[in-house]
Design a protein around this motif. Structure first.
Motif, PDB file in Angstrom:
ATOM      1  N   THR A 305       2.986  -8.757  10.104  1.00  0.00           N
ATOM      2  CA  THR A 305       2.392  -7.605  10.795  1.00  0.00           C
ATOM      3  C   THR A 305       2.743  -7.676  12.268  1.00  0.00           C
ATOM      4  N   TYR A 306       3.168  -6.559  12.820  1.00  0.00           N
ATOM      5  CA  TYR A 306       3.662  -6.532  14.204  1.00  0.00           C
ATOM      6  C   TYR A 306       2.992  -5.425  15.014  1.00  0.00           C
ATOM      7  N   ALA A 307       2.758  -5.729  16.284  1.00  0.00           N
ATOM      8  CA  ALA A 307       2.408  -4.699  17.257  1.00  0.00           C
ATOM      9  C   ALA A 307       3.693  -3.991  17.667  1.00  0.00           C
ATOM     10  N   VAL A 308       3.698  -2.669  17.628  1.00  0.00           N
ATOM     11  CA  VAL A 308       4.850  -1.887  18.083  1.00  0.00           C
ATOM     12  C   VAL A 308       4.646  -1.616  19.571  1.00  0.00           C
ATOM     13  N   ALA A 319       1.346   0.004  15.133  1.00  0.00           N
ATOM     14  CA  ALA A 319       1.472  -1.215  14.331  1.00  0.00           C
ATOM     15  C   ALA A 319       2.362  -0.949  13.128  1.00  0.00           C
ATOM     16  N   ILE A 320       2.993  -2.016  12.626  1.00  0.00           N
ATOM     17  CA  ILE A 320       3.861  -1.917  11.459  1.00  0.00           C
ATOM     18  C   ILE A 320       3.871  -3.269  10.775  1.00  0.00           C
ATOM     19  N   GLY A 321       4.128  -3.288   9.479  1.00  0.00           N
ATOM     20  CA  GLY A 321       4.159  -4.573   8.807  1.00  0.00           C
ATOM     21  C   GLY A 321       4.650  -4.490   7.375  1.00  0.00           C
ATOM     22  N   LEU A 322       4.995  -5.655   6.832  1.00  0.00           N
ATOM     23  CA  LEU A 322       5.352  -5.818   5.426  1.00  0.00           C
ATOM     24  C   LEU A 322       4.270  -6.640   4.757  1.00  0.00           C
ATOM     25  N   LYS A 323       3.696  -6.117   3.680  1.00  0.00           N
ATOM     26  CA  LYS A 323       2.596  -6.788   2.984  1.00  0.00           C
ATOM     27  C   LYS A 323       3.087  -7.327   1.647  1.00  0.00           C
ATOM     28  N   ILE A 342       1.202   4.980  14.294  1.00  0.00           N
ATOM     29  CA  ILE A 342       1.530   5.051  15.717  1.00  0.00           C
ATOM     30  C   ILE A 342       0.537   5.976  16.411  1.00  0.00           C
ATOM     31  N   GLY A 343       0.216   5.669  17.651  1.00  0.00           N
ATOM     32  CA  GLY A 343      -0.746   6.452  18.422  1.00  0.00           C
ATOM     33  C   GLY A 343      -0.301   7.895  18.594  1.00  0.00           C
ATOM     34  N   LYS A 344      -1.270   8.803  18.615  1.00  0.00           N
ATOM     35  CA  LYS A 344      -0.965  10.233  18.670  1.00  0.00           C
ATOM     36  C   LYS A 344      -0.111  10.628  19.869  1.00  0.00           C
TER      37      LYS A 344
END
Length: 418
Positions: A305-308, A319-323, A342-344
């Motif tokens: 999990t990563y902060a974009v 945020a984005i990630g592979l689960k 992603i934020g608006k």
């Protein structure tokens, strides 16, 4: 011209004597001898394979003692060179069967592999990466026994160094360039250094080949790549608990994907308090900075999990990630699920597709997953467009409960590696 000369005890079967004489005539043509080597064979051998094994081991050991003061080859190296000769003999004479069981005479000579020490530069603090390096060397040791004590040191920005031994008592020492953002490149560097040592070993025994330096380098590169392919195959279905490696950061033209930190809580709250974000992604609106901090600790600080963030300013964007595992819609351990938001304020700029492509490249090219899954609510057109742009194919629709408990359609998509 020096030759190998055999003396046989009367108890040895005439058929075995014929096999041994034929093999030694071939061996005399294959290798240079600095002096005559006389072998007296007294044991009762159960098979031709046992007899030939003993002959070739003794010839290599005695030749080594004649050519190198005190000897150069360890017992394990002698055994490896013997294997090389025997397989070459079998290629020349296919009727010779190497698969026969050897008796206790040659079995007792089987050497123990060398001890391996692994060192990583102390200022390199990525524990997950370190674990991967240890696992890589252990896998190699299990599948390609090390023939003398080996010290491997991994150092960032360090040229490869193969410190070759001068006698049988010296360790082999390898210094490997550690590439922080590419674990497979570091593995390849290690495999390549080992291949250089194996090539040196053969040169010491058989003499240098007629290959040019470029041809030799290409051969070493091919063998190193084959070993890397074998490693990937061995861990093609690895679970996170078995060491799936997610790099700490991933950089694209506009973004840096990095691990979440507790200090991200205020910026996360500013984005996640918007009701247009969380509910459509399946999580509740954040109610405070403390709530966001708790979400970071409990849900976002996990491998994969990563902060974009914006590459120029460092600003948190989403945020984005592979689960993998129970939290994934996938039914397979080697097919993760991609999730993102992603934020608006940053909608419509192509940032999530950019981040997603980086993670897809990581999943297929470095982690060697077979497919990636992606789910989005049927009433979430933004995610539907992202899935289409990335090449995902819808495969089914399932019913899930939203945050109010209402059943809503959820589209399941899959992207398979081609």
């Amino acid at each position: 011209m020096p030759t190998i000369q055999l003396k046989f005890a009367p108890t040895i079967k005439p058929s075995l004597v014929t096999v041994a004489q034929h093999f030694c005539a071939w061996l005399n043509e294959m290798i240079f001898l600095p002096a005559d080597i006389i072998l007296t064979l007294n044991n009762n051998f159960s098979s031709p394979t046992s007899l030939i094994n003993l002959i070739v081991l003794q010839v290599i050991a005695r030749r080594d003692a004649l050519m190198h003061s005190g000897g150069l080859f360890t017992p394990a190296e002698t055994w490896a060179l013997a294997d090389e000769l025997l397989y070459t003999y079998q290629e020349d004479y296919p009727d010779f069967d190497l698969t026969n069981d050897t008796d206790e005479v040659t079995a007792a000579l089987t050497p123990r592999p060398g001890i391996v020490w692994v060192q990583v530069a102390p200022d390199f603090q990525d524990d997950n990466y370190r674990t991967e390096l240890y696992r890589t060397v252990q896998w190699y040791e299990d599948n390609y026994p090390i023939m003398r004590p080996l010290t491997v040191t991994f150092v960032p920005d360090q040229a490869e160094q193969v410190h070759l031994p001068h006698d049988l008592h010296q360790d082999l020492r390898l210094t490997i360039n550690l590439t922080p953002d590419d674990i497979d490149q570091t593995r390849y560097n290690f495999f390549q250094a080992i291949e250089r040592y194996r090539g040196w070993l053969q040169d010491q025994f058989f003499g240098e080949t007629d290959l040019t330096e470029a041809e030799n380098d290409a051969l070493i590169a091919t063998e190193a790549n084959n070993t890397l392919v074998a490693y990937r195959k061995a861990f093609a279905h690895a679970l996170p608990a078995q060491g799936v490696f997610f790099p700490q950061t991933i950089t694209t033209s506009r973004l840096v994907l990095r691990s979440f930190e507790e200090d991200d809580a205020p910026a996360l709250y500013e984005l996640a308090k918007d009701p247009a974000i969380g509910p459509i992604a399946g999580w509740p609106v954040h109610t405070s900075v403390a709530d966001s901090r708790a979400n970071i600790i409990n849900f976002l600080q996990v491998a994969g999990t990563y902060a974009v963030t914006d590459r120029a300013s460092g600003q948190l964007l989403g945020a984005i990630g592979l689960k993998l595992g129970e939290n994934s819609v996938s039914q397979y351990d080697d097919e993760p699920e991609l999730g993102y938001w992603i934020g608006k304020p940053y909608w419509g700029q192509g940032l999530i597709p950019e981040a997603s492509r980086a993670l897809i490249d990581l999943a297929f090219k470095q982690l060697h997953f077979k497919a990636i899954w992606l789910c989005h609510r049927a009433d979430n057109p933004q995610s539907a467009r992202v899935a289409e742009k990335l090449g995902f194919t819808p495969v089914s629709t399932r019913q899930i409960k939203d945050l109010t408990g209402k059943l809503v359609p959820d589209v399941v998509n899959v992207l398979r590696h081609k």
